[in-house]
Motif scaffolding. Structure first.
Motif, mmCIF file in Angstrom:
data_model
loop_
_atom_site.group_PDB
_atom_site.id
_atom_site.type_symbol
_atom_site.label_atom_id
_atom_site.label_comp_id
_atom_site.label_asym_id
_atom_site.label_seq_id
_atom_site.Cartn_x
_atom_site.Cartn_y
_atom_site.Cartn_z
ATOM 1 N N SER A 177 2.784 7.467 7.196
ATOM 2 C CA SER A 177 2.538 8.884 6.903
ATOM 3 C C SER A 177 3.771 9.745 7.140
ATOM 4 C CB SER A 177 1.375 9.401 7.754
ATOM 5 O OG SER A 177 1.762 9.513 9.101
ATOM 6 N N MET A 178 4.646 9.326 8.024
ATOM 7 C CA MET A 178 5.791 10.173 8.373
ATOM 8 C C MET A 178 6.991 9.980 7.458
ATOM 9 S SD MET A 178 5.760 10.106 12.475
ATOM 10 C CE MET A 178 6.969 11.396 12.552
ATOM 11 N N PHE A 179 6.923 8.966 6.572
ATOM 12 C CA PHE A 179 8.118 8.626 5.818
ATOM 13 C C PHE A 179 7.940 8.871 4.326
ATOM 14 C CE2 PHE A 179 8.240 6.541 9.839
ATOM 15 C CZ PHE A 179 9.550 6.718 10.254
ATOM 16 N N ASP A 180 8.516 9.973 3.879
ATOM 17 C CA ASP A 180 8.542 10.333 2.469
ATOM 18 C C ASP A 180 9.427 9.322 1.739
ATOM 19 O OD1 ASP A 180 8.614 11.580 0.060
ATOM 20 O OD2 ASP A 180 9.664 13.391 0.745
ATOM 21 N N LEU A 181 8.909 8.737 0.659
ATOM 22 C CA LEU A 181 9.705 7.769 -0.098
ATOM 23 C C LEU A 181 10.300 8.413 -1.345
ATOM 24 C CD1 LEU A 181 7.265 4.706 0.092
ATOM 25 C CD2 LEU A 181 9.111 5.321 1.668
ATOM 26 N N GLY A 182 9.918 9.651 -1.613
ATOM 27 C CA GLY A 182 10.347 10.320 -2.835
ATOM 28 C C GLY A 182 9.302 10.208 -3.929
ATOM 29 N N GLU A 183 8.107 9.748 -3.546
ATOM 30 C CA GLU A 183 7.039 9.559 -4.531
ATOM 31 C C GLU A 183 6.550 10.885 -5.102
ATOM 32 O OE1 GLU A 183 6.653 9.080 -1.236
ATOM 33 O OE2 GLU A 183 4.693 9.769 -0.537
ATOM 34 N N ASN A 184 5.978 10.827 -6.323
ATOM 35 C CA ASN A 184 5.361 12.025 -6.904
ATOM 36 C C ASN A 184 4.045 12.347 -6.220
ATOM 37 O OD1 ASN A 184 6.885 10.612 -9.387
ATOM 38 N ND2 ASN A 184 6.970 12.834 -9.552
ATOM 39 N N LYS A 185 3.238 11.313 -6.007
ATOM 40 C CA LYS A 185 1.941 11.520 -5.359
ATOM 41 C C LYS A 185 1.695 10.410 -4.343
ATOM 42 C CE LYS A 185 0.494 14.937 -8.083
ATOM 43 N NZ LYS A 185 0.381 16.305 -7.579
ATOM 44 N N ARG A 186 1.082 10.812 -3.240
ATOM 45 C CA ARG A 186 0.689 9.818 -2.243
ATOM 46 C C ARG A 186 -0.806 9.579 -2.380
ATOM 47 N NH1 ARG A 186 2.894 10.380 3.803
ATOM 48 N NH2 ARG A 186 4.821 10.155 2.621
ATOM 49 N N VAL A 187 -1.168 8.308 -2.464
ATOM 50 C CA VAL A 187 -2.563 7.930 -2.689
ATOM 51 C C VAL A 187 -3.064 7.160 -1.473
ATOM 52 C CG1 VAL A 187 -4.141 6.646 -4.181
ATOM 53 C CG2 VAL A 187 -2.103 7.740 -5.168
ATOM 54 N N VAL A 188 -4.028 7.736 -0.758
ATOM 55 C CA VAL A 188 -4.594 7.020 0.384
ATOM 56 C C VAL A 188 -5.880 6.336 -0.070
ATOM 57 C CG1 VAL A 188 -5.809 9.081 1.290
ATOM 58 C CG2 VAL A 188 -5.317 7.171 2.817
ATOM 59 N N ILE A 189 -6.020 5.074 0.302
ATOM 60 C CA ILE A 189 -7.191 4.300 -0.111
ATOM 61 C C ILE A 189 -8.015 3.974 1.127
ATOM 62 C CG2 ILE A 189 -7.950 2.107 -1.112
ATOM 63 C CD1 ILE A 189 -5.051 2.377 -2.591
ATOM 64 N N ILE A 190 -9.320 4.220 1.007
ATOM 65 C CA ILE A 190 -10.226 3.865 2.098
ATOM 66 C C ILE A 190 -11.389 3.121 1.467
ATOM 67 C CG2 ILE A 190 -11.253 6.202 1.975
ATOM 68 C CD1 ILE A 190 -11.934 5.875 4.968
ATOM 69 N N SER A 191 -11.870 2.105 2.119
ATOM 70 C CA SER A 191 -12.978 1.358 1.535
ATOM 71 C C SER A 191 -14.269 1.691 2.280
ATOM 72 C CB SER A 191 -12.706 -0.148 1.585
ATOM 73 O OG SER A 191 -12.516 -0.560 2.905
ATOM 74 N N THR A 192 -15.377 1.455 1.585
ATOM 75 C CA THR A 192 -16.680 1.847 2.143
ATOM 76 C C THR A 192 -17.043 1.043 3.397
ATOM 77 O OG1 THR A 192 -17.715 0.294 0.630
ATOM 78 C CG2 THR A 192 -17.632 2.586 -0.063
ATOM 79 N N THR A 193 -16.338 -0.051 3.628
ATOM 80 C CA THR A 193 -16.634 -0.850 4.819
ATOM 81 C C THR A 193 -15.946 -0.298 6.061
ATOM 82 O OG1 THR A 193 -14.834 -2.311 4.175
ATOM 83 C CG2 THR A 193 -17.043 -3.007 3.585
ATOM 84 N N GLU A 194 -15.098 0.715 5.853
ATOM 85 C CA GLU A 194 -14.459 1.351 7.001
ATOM 86 C C GLU A 194 -15.340 2.527 7.450
ATOM 87 O OE1 GLU A 194 -10.117 1.920 6.131
ATOM 88 O OE2 GLU A 194 -10.619 0.785 4.358
ATOM 89 N N GLY A 195 -15.156 3.009 8.617
ATOM 90 C CA GLY A 195 -15.998 4.099 9.135
ATOM 91 C C GLY A 195 -15.771 5.403 8.399
ATOM 92 N N GLU A 196 -16.828 6.218 8.328
ATOM 93 C CA GLU A 196 -16.695 7.483 7.613
ATOM 94 C C GLU A 196 -15.820 8.493 8.359
ATOM 95 O OE1 GLU A 196 -21.140 8.085 9.339
ATOM 96 O OE2 GLU A 196 -20.821 7.620 7.241
ATOM 97 N N ASP A 197 -15.581 8.242 9.653
ATOM 98 C CA ASP A 197 -14.752 9.177 10.425
ATOM 99 C C ASP A 197 -13.272 8.796 10.434
ATOM 100 O OD1 ASP A 197 -15.138 6.908 11.907
ATOM 101 O OD2 ASP A 197 -15.546 7.943 13.804
ATOM 102 N N LYS A 198 -12.902 7.823 9.592
ATOM 103 C CA LYS A 198 -11.508 7.391 9.564
ATOM 104 C C LYS A 198 -10.529 8.531 9.262
ATOM 105 C CE LYS A 198 -9.744 2.898 9.376
ATOM 106 N NZ LYS A 198 -9.845 1.550 8.838
ATOM 107 N N PRO A 199 -10.887 9.460 8.364
ATOM 108 C CA PRO A 199 -9.939 10.554 8.091
ATOM 109 C C PRO A 199 -9.581 11.383 9.321
ATOM 110 C CG PRO A 199 -11.592 10.463 6.364
ATOM 111 C CD PRO A 199 -12.030 9.498 7.422
ATOM 112 N N ILE A 200 -10.521 11.546 10.260
ATOM 113 C CA ILE A 200 -10.145 12.326 11.445
ATOM 114 C C ILE A 200 -9.606 11.433 12.566
ATOM 115 C CG2 ILE A 200 -11.569 14.376 11.016
ATOM 116 C CD1 ILE A 200 -13.605 13.214 13.002
ATOM 117 N N LYS A 201 -9.845 10.116 12.424
ATOM 118 C CA LYS A 201 -9.227 9.209 13.392
ATOM 119 C C LYS A 201 -7.746 9.035 13.087
ATOM 120 C CE LYS A 201 -12.897 6.074 14.903
ATOM 121 N NZ LYS A 201 -13.530 4.812 14.465
#
Lengths: 266, 113
Positions: A177-201
């Motif tokens: 998260s701390m390292f900009d690569l120069g990308e146009n867009k950053r895409v975060v992927i989360i799967s349904t098998t992970e906890g729903e509170d992962k975004p705040i964790k």
């Protein structure tokens, strides 16, 4: 000490390889240890007054990474390359989403892929099997990709104009998260098998992303996850996130994702 | 453990600036680290010794100024303290805010000889 992996020697730094290349080639990552020379030149100028001098630096610690990221961004813009930085925890399906996307769209859009993992060419080989130009960055002990690695990899990959460059980061929801690569867009992927509170964790990753793909929705009937709750947590961290709900296995929801990709490359 | 990259970034800046000033080593380094910067101080301290070994920072005193997180609500203009990046406006509960401070990650000053 190696600046990327933290090992005592240089031998564990990142390697950048195409499928089929020998695994033990080092040297793509330049270790700039030029400042380690000691001032033992003839005239000994050591003053015994020990005068302390304060240098007001005010310099951002990540500046070096940001400067190179800006250089990458300019390169992408000049060549009309739409670049995506795919980030997630290990096992959320980054490579499977890539495989499906490439297989379905490769006749319409030229794709290039940079794979980041600590070890092995496995992911690059999966992409290579689809006849897509791919390069693997093995970070050794490193837990994330940095902009200088992308700079080197893009040159080696020889990305053509008007293409999409997919950068699959090391599976890790913290460090990249701390390292900009120069990308146009950053895409975060989360799967349904992970906890729903992962975004705040792991808020930093969701805070710095533009797109959030929720993968494995085909498994929803078997799980207790509340997708709306997950989205609300993610929006609390980053109200500007745009969502795609998909299954890379069944293909459900992929059309909206494809539409978005096509819109951005033309 | 991205703190190692951060520590080595600090070493690189210190090496460059010390050389520029034609000094020999750093006696004290002042850092500014925001509470919302994503850097764990415990982890940074953990990797510090191995990162600075054989560098100009090897015997330097390290001073870290922690910068508190502060945000401003985009909807109602309330300024508020932030402990986490996802803190909402205490007045109107909006998620939309600008971060005023707390993202800092800076080498502020070096004392060299």
């Amino acid at each position: 000490m190696c600046g990327t992996c933290g090992c005592g020697s240089d031998s564990n730094g990142p390697t950048i390889l195409k499928p089929g290349e020998h695994e033990h080639v080092h040297g793509e990552h330049t270790h700039s240890h030029e400042n380690h020379h000691h001032h033992h030149d003839g005239h000994h100028t050591h003053e015994h007054s020990h005068k302390h001098k304060v240098l007001e630096i005010e310099q951002d610690i990540l500046q070096n990474n940001q400067v190179l990221a800006a250089r990458n961004r300019g390169y992408f813009e000049a060549k009309n390359i739409f670049s995506l930085n795919l980030v997630s925890s290990p096992g959320s399906g980054k490579t499977s989403i890539l495989e499906r996307t490439l297989a379905d769209l490769k006749d319409e859009i030229p794709f290039y892929v940079i794979e980041g993992d600590q070890q092995t060419l496995n992911d690059a080989n999966r992409i290579d099997a689809l006849n897509i130009p791919v390069i693997q960055i093995n970070t050794g002990k490193g837990c994330h990709l940095e902009s200088d690695m992308i700079f080197d990899a893009v040159k080696k990959l020889d990305v053509k104009n008007d293409a999409i460059l997919m950068i699959e980061n090391v599976g890790n929801l913290v460090c990249p998260s701390m390292f900009d690569l120069g990308e146009n867009k950053r895409v975060v992927i989360i799967s349904t098998t992970e906890g729903e509170d992962k975004p705040i964790k792991y808020p930093d990753m969701f805070h710095t992303s533009d797109i959030c793909i929720i993968n494995k929705i085909d498994l929803l009937p078997y799980l207790n996850i509340d997708i709306d709750k997950l989205k609300n947590y993610a929006l609390q961290v980053n109200p500007n996130l745009q969502f795609f709900e998909i299954s890379a296995t069944t293909g459900e929801g992929m059309d909206a994702w494809y539409k978005w990709l096509k819109k951005n490359v033309i | 453990m991205h703190e190692l990259s951060i520590a080595l970034g600090i070493v690189k800046i210190s090496e460059d600036e010390t050389a520029k000033a034609k000094a020999k080593k750093v006696t004290k380094i002042e850092l500014e680290i925001g509470e919302l910067s994503g850097v764990e101080l415990e982890s940074l301290n953990f990797v510090w010794e191995s990162a600075i070994k054989d560098s100009v920072l090897e015997f330097a005193e390290k001073e870290i100024n922690i910068i508190k997180g502060k945000g401003k609500c985009i909807d109602c203009d309330t300024e508020f303290d932030m402990k986490f990046i996802y803190d909402t406006c205490p007045k109107c509960n909006s998620n939309f805010k600008g971060i005023l401070q707390g993202k800092e990650l800076r080498v502020k000053a070096l004392e060299v000889i």
